[in-house]
Every structure is written in C-alpha cells, then in structure tokens.
Design an enzyme around this catalytic site. Structure first.
Site, mmCIF file in Angstrom:
data_model
loop_
_atom_site.group_PDB
_atom_site.id
_atom_site.type_symbol
_atom_site.label_atom_id
_atom_site.label_comp_id
_atom_site.label_asym_id
_atom_site.label_seq_id
_atom_site.Cartn_x
_atom_site.Cartn_y
_atom_site.Cartn_z
ATOM 1 N N CYS A 29 4.379 -6.253 8.724
ATOM 2 C CA CYS A 29 5.393 -5.749 9.658
ATOM 3 C C CYS A 29 5.567 -6.763 10.786
ATOM 4 O O CYS A 29 4.586 -7.293 11.291
ATOM 5 C CB CYS A 29 4.963 -4.402 10.243
ATOM 6 S SG CYS A 29 6.220 -3.704 11.353
ATOM 7 N N CYS A 49 3.123 -3.867 17.201
ATOM 8 C CA CYS A 49 2.579 -2.826 18.070
ATOM 9 C C CYS A 49 1.074 -3.064 18.231
ATOM 10 O O CYS A 49 0.388 -3.415 17.276
ATOM 11 C CB CYS A 49 2.821 -1.443 17.468
ATOM 12 S SG CYS A 49 4.568 -1.131 17.186
ATOM 13 N N CYS A 64 3.113 8.554 1.067
ATOM 14 C CA CYS A 64 3.491 7.676 2.180
ATOM 15 C C CYS A 64 3.787 6.301 1.599
ATOM 16 O O CYS A 64 2.914 5.680 0.987
ATOM 17 C CB CYS A 64 2.347 7.618 3.186
ATOM 18 S SG CYS A 64 2.647 6.444 4.532
ATOM 19 N N CYS A 117 -2.621 6.591 9.242
ATOM 20 C CA CYS A 117 -1.544 5.916 9.975
ATOM 21 C C CYS A 117 -2.075 4.681 10.682
ATOM 22 O O CYS A 117 -3.090 4.740 11.370
ATOM 23 C CB CYS A 117 -0.990 6.812 11.085
ATOM 24 S SG CYS A 117 -0.262 8.308 10.530
ATOM 25 N N CYS A 150 -1.755 -1.096 16.013
ATOM 26 C CA CYS A 150 -1.517 -0.932 14.576
ATOM 27 C C CYS A 150 -2.092 -2.109 13.784
ATOM 28 O O CYS A 150 -1.797 -3.264 14.084
ATOM 29 C CB CYS A 150 -0.011 -0.820 14.342
ATOM 30 S SG CYS A 150 0.423 -0.770 12.592
ATOM 31 N N GLU A 189 0.806 -1.212 0.000
ATOM 32 C CA GLU A 189 0.000 0.000 0.000
ATOM 33 C C GLU A 189 0.846 1.272 0.000
ATOM 34 O O GLU A 189 1.880 1.336 0.647
ATOM 35 C CB GLU A 189 -0.915 -0.007 1.226
ATOM 36 C CG GLU A 189 -2.086 -0.912 0.993
ATOM 37 C CD GLU A 189 -2.819 -1.258 2.257
ATOM 38 O OE1 GLU A 189 -4.046 -1.111 2.275
ATOM 39 O OE2 GLU A 189 -2.159 -1.664 3.215
HETATM 40 N N1 SAH Z 1 6.877 1.131 11.407
HETATM 41 C C1 SAH Z 1 7.219 2.490 11.472
HETATM 42 C C2 SAH Z 1 6.564 3.320 10.401
HETATM 43 C C3 SAH Z 1 5.147 2.980 10.061
HETATM 44 S S1 SAH Z 1 3.949 3.309 11.273
HETATM 45 C C4 SAH Z 1 6.897 3.060 12.838
HETATM 46 O O1 SAH Z 1 6.226 2.403 13.622
HETATM 47 O O2 SAH Z 1 7.350 4.148 13.126
HETATM 48 C C5 SAH Z 1 3.785 5.076 11.143
HETATM 49 C C6 SAH Z 1 3.200 5.754 12.372
HETATM 50 O O3 SAH Z 1 1.839 5.371 12.551
HETATM 51 C C7 SAH Z 1 3.935 5.376 13.648
HETATM 52 O O4 SAH Z 1 4.301 6.518 14.340
HETATM 53 C C8 SAH Z 1 2.885 4.609 14.436
HETATM 54 O O5 SAH Z 1 3.075 4.780 15.812
HETATM 55 C C9 SAH Z 1 1.594 5.207 13.919
HETATM 56 N N2 SAH Z 1 0.432 4.346 14.090
HETATM 57 C C10 SAH Z 1 0.388 3.006 14.063
HETATM 58 N N3 SAH Z 1 -0.880 2.563 14.261
HETATM 59 C C11 SAH Z 1 -1.652 3.664 14.427
HETATM 60 C C12 SAH Z 1 -3.054 3.876 14.642
HETATM 61 N N4 SAH Z 1 -3.899 2.851 14.715
HETATM 62 N N5 SAH Z 1 -3.497 5.141 14.741
HETATM 63 C C13 SAH Z 1 -2.649 6.189 14.626
HETATM 64 N N6 SAH Z 1 -1.327 6.049 14.404
HETATM 65 C C14 SAH Z 1 -0.826 4.802 14.313
HETATM 66 FE FE1 SF4 Z 2 5.104 -2.027 12.453
HETATM 67 FE FE2 SF4 Z 2 2.787 -0.801 12.843
HETATM 68 FE FE3 SF4 Z 2 4.553 -0.961 14.848
HETATM 69 FE FE4 SF4 Z 2 5.081 0.626 12.748
HETATM 70 S S1 SF4 Z 2 3.407 0.885 14.212
HETATM 71 S S2 SF4 Z 2 6.477 -0.843 13.748
HETATM 72 S S3 SF4 Z 2 4.116 -0.563 11.096
HETATM 73 S S4 SF4 Z 2 3.507 -2.698 13.878
#
Ligand code: SAH
Ligand code: SF4
Length: 342
Positions: free
Chosen positions: A106, A110, A99, A330, A113, A86
């Site tokens: 991944c 987290c 983006c 995000c 996410c 994506e």
């Molecule tokens: N993996 C990398 C980059 C992709 S995620 C990282 O984690 O930094 C990009 C951003 O989206 C990160 O700052 C993450 O904390 C945020 N993010 C992830 N899930 C989210 C959600 N459900 N709502 C808002 N931001 C989110």
């Molecule tokens: Fe991976 Fe999502 Fe965590 Fe970024 S926020 S490191 S994309 S699991």
C-alpha cells in the site's frame, strides 16, 4: 502472461474466443467460472474439448495458509507474476466474511499499519481481486449459492487508488448471472481519497463505503495518516456529507484506538461532533500490534469508555480482532517473507 478467464465479463470472453465460436459459448464459460465456480474448464463436459484446453481459469493458488485458534484462516495466494497477496477467511456462526486485498502492499503510509511498511508493489487486476473470493470459496467448499458471505475490501492496499479494477471486480461479484453477492454485503474501506470517493458515488454498482477516520483533529490525523496533508479532514467530511447513500445504507467510520494518542474522552467527544451531521456508524478497532509499529493497544476499559461516549450520539461497535495469532487481523497483512511466524 497468458490470458485467463477470471476477471473477464461475458463480452471480454466473447472477444477472447473470437468470431469462430457461437456467442453462447462466452456465456457458458462465464457461468461455469462465476456461477458454478469451477477452477478448471477441463471438467465442463458441455464445452468442446479444444475450448476446455484453450484458457486457464486463472484462480490464484494457495501458497501458504495459516490457521488461527479462533477459526480465522489467513491465505497467502500466489499471483501469475509470482507475487503474493493476502486474503483472510473469518467464519462466524452461520455467516462468514472474506477480507480481500486490492493492491500488493500500500502506498498510503499510515503510521499504525504493517502493510504500509511494504510500500506499493502493484495494483491487482479485477481478476486477481475476484480470484481471491473464488479461491477461498473453492478451498472452503462453499456451496454454489452462498448467501451468507460478506466481502470486505480491507486487506492490503487502498482500494480507491485502484478504483477501475475494484469496480469491475464489484460488477463480477454482484452479477445475478454469476457470483450473485448482494452489494449490501460488500464493503470498501478507504483512507479518504476524496476525488475517488466522488467518482465512486457515480457508479451504478458499488460496495458500501467505510472511511478510516482514526483521529479526532486535523493535526492528529496528519501525524497518523500523512495522506491528510493532501486530503484535509474537513474536506473529507464534506465529501461524506455529499455522498449519495442508498436508502438502506449508512456510512461506516473506522477508528483505530492508539493508547494515549487518540483514545481519550475528549477524542470521543470530538468524533461525535465531527460525525454529527452524518448518517453514520462507528467501528472501533483497538490497535493490533506488530513489529515496527510505534504504538500500544489501549486497555479494554478505555475502549469501552470511548464507545460509551460515542454511543450516546450514534451507533458504535467494537470490532473484535480476528486471527491475531497468525497476523491476520486489521493492519497486520504483510507478506510472509517479512513476517515469518512459523
Ligand atoms: N486501506 C484501506 C483498507 C485496508 S486497512 C483503509 O485504510 O481503509 C483496513 C482497516 O484496518 C482500516 O480501517 C485501518 O485503519 C485499520 N488498521 C490499519 N492498521 C491497523 C492496526 N495495526 N490495528 C488495527 N487496525 C488497523
Ligand atoms: Fe494502506 Fe494500511 Fe493506511 Fe489502509 S491503513 S491506507 S492499508 S497504509
């Protein structure tokens, strides 16, 4: 898989052409793909015909696209092995941001996410990373010289777990003879892979760095981002203090606000304390919800109150969610098979 040009630097193209072709041909092809941004060599009349047919450029094709009411477009791009990835296009006045993803899925897990629910399928090649930008540029009809384009490596994946390809992609994106996007306009976001931050610091051409902080204490961060068990918060902040910023650069910290979990005034004060010795700014992101995500979005008033506390000490912005209605925001990027909304 056939050899494709996207992802190759001039030396790679010269090697693929072999010794029978004059050296300038490699540069000619390089400039056609990255500077003129052709998606097919057939129309490049200055190249001998057999060469035009020898290599596909290999830009990923658009499998599906989703248009948000706010102008954001989420692309599902098809890779050579049939997997999809994506990419999100976000226009804003006379600027726009693309983006891009660095992996399919991944591995970092987290808890807030959606991408995490996919696990890791594979890392992307440098060509697949750059190819996302070239595909969006072609689809949007962007001028050959785009000087108001920002790139954020904040799509699917943890870019620092694919550092070699991310760095090669950065060289291709920034090369003045090619795509010529300033490194000041490219941002890489990481969950905090400490040894890779140190490796990134040694690269001569690198994007700006953003760290996903997302918590105000070690325990809280461990619960939300299990990677913290391996890479402790204190060590992460120490790596940030040692990170060699360029004169024009600040470290960005992203903080996803989860209702009742990490969004209190006390959290905000702890964030200030954690970042106090850094040349930093903070981007707050109110949770973008999704199926299977066990958290809620805080009320706007809570987000503003949090910002007000952090802003007394350092620049702090609230990130506006883009493309929420098409799962483009995000943390919402997850293959269509899993989140089918149309
Ligand atoms: N993996 C990398 C980059 C992709 S995620 C990282 O984690 O930094 C990009 C951003 O989206 C990160 O700052 C993450 O904390 C945020 N993010 C992830 N899930 C989210 C959600 N459900 N709502 C808002 N931001 C989110
Ligand atoms: Fe991976 Fe999502 Fe965590 Fe970024 S926020 S490191 S994309 S699991």
């Amino acid at each position: 898989m056939p050899q494709v040009i996207v992802g190759m630097e001039v030396a790679d193209i010269a090697a693929a052409l072999g010794p029978r072709h004059p050296r300038f041909r490699a540069r000619q092809i390089y400039e056609a793909v990255y500077r003129q941004r052709v998606t097919d060599l057939h129309g490049v009349s200055t190249l001998p015909k057999p060469l035009r047919e020898a290599f596909p450029v290999g830009i990923p094709e658009v499998e599906r696209e989703f248009d948000s009411a706010d102008g954001t477009k989420r692309y599902l791009l098809k890779l050579a092995d049939g997997k999809t990835v994506e990419t999100v296009w976000m226009p804003e006045g006379d600027r726009s941001t693309v983006c891009i993803s660095s992996q399919v899925g991944c591995p970092v897990d987290c808890k807030f996410c959606l991408t995490a629910l996919m696990g890791l399928e594979r890392s992307l090649t440098a060509g697949e990373i750059v190819g996302q930008v070239l595909r969006v540029a072609a689809d949007r009809g962007l001028e050959a010289k785009v000087d108001r384009l920002n790139i954020v490596m904040m799509g699917q994946g943890e870019p620092l777990l694919n550092l070699g390809n991310v760095i090669k992609a950065t060289r291709l994106l920034t090369d003045p003879q090619g795509m010529a996007i300033s490194p000041r306009r490219i941002t890489l976001s990481t969950s905090g892979i400490i040894p890779k931050i140190q490796e990134l610091a040694r690269e001569p051409v690198r994007p700006k760095l953003a760290i996903s902080l997302n918590a105000s204490t070690e325990d809280q961060r461990r619960a939300l981002m299990p990677i913290t068990r391996k890479y402790h918060l204190n060590d992460l902040l120490e790596a940030c203090r040692r990170y060699p910023l360029r004169p024009w650069e600040k470290l960005s910290f992203e903080y996803v606000l989860l209702k009742g979990v990490n969004d209190t005034d006390a959290d905000a004060r702890r964030v200030v304390k954690l970042l106090s010795r850094l040349n930093a700014k903070v981007n707050l992101i109110a949770l973008n919800p999704g199926p299977g995500i066990p958290f809620e979005t805080p009320d706007p008033a809570r987000v503003i109150a949090f910002q007000a506390i952090v802003r007394r000490a350092l620049p702090c912005f609230i990130r506006k969610p883009r493309g929420l209605d098409v799962y483009a925001a995000c943390g919402q990027l997850k293959r269509m098979e899993l989140v089918d909304i149309h």
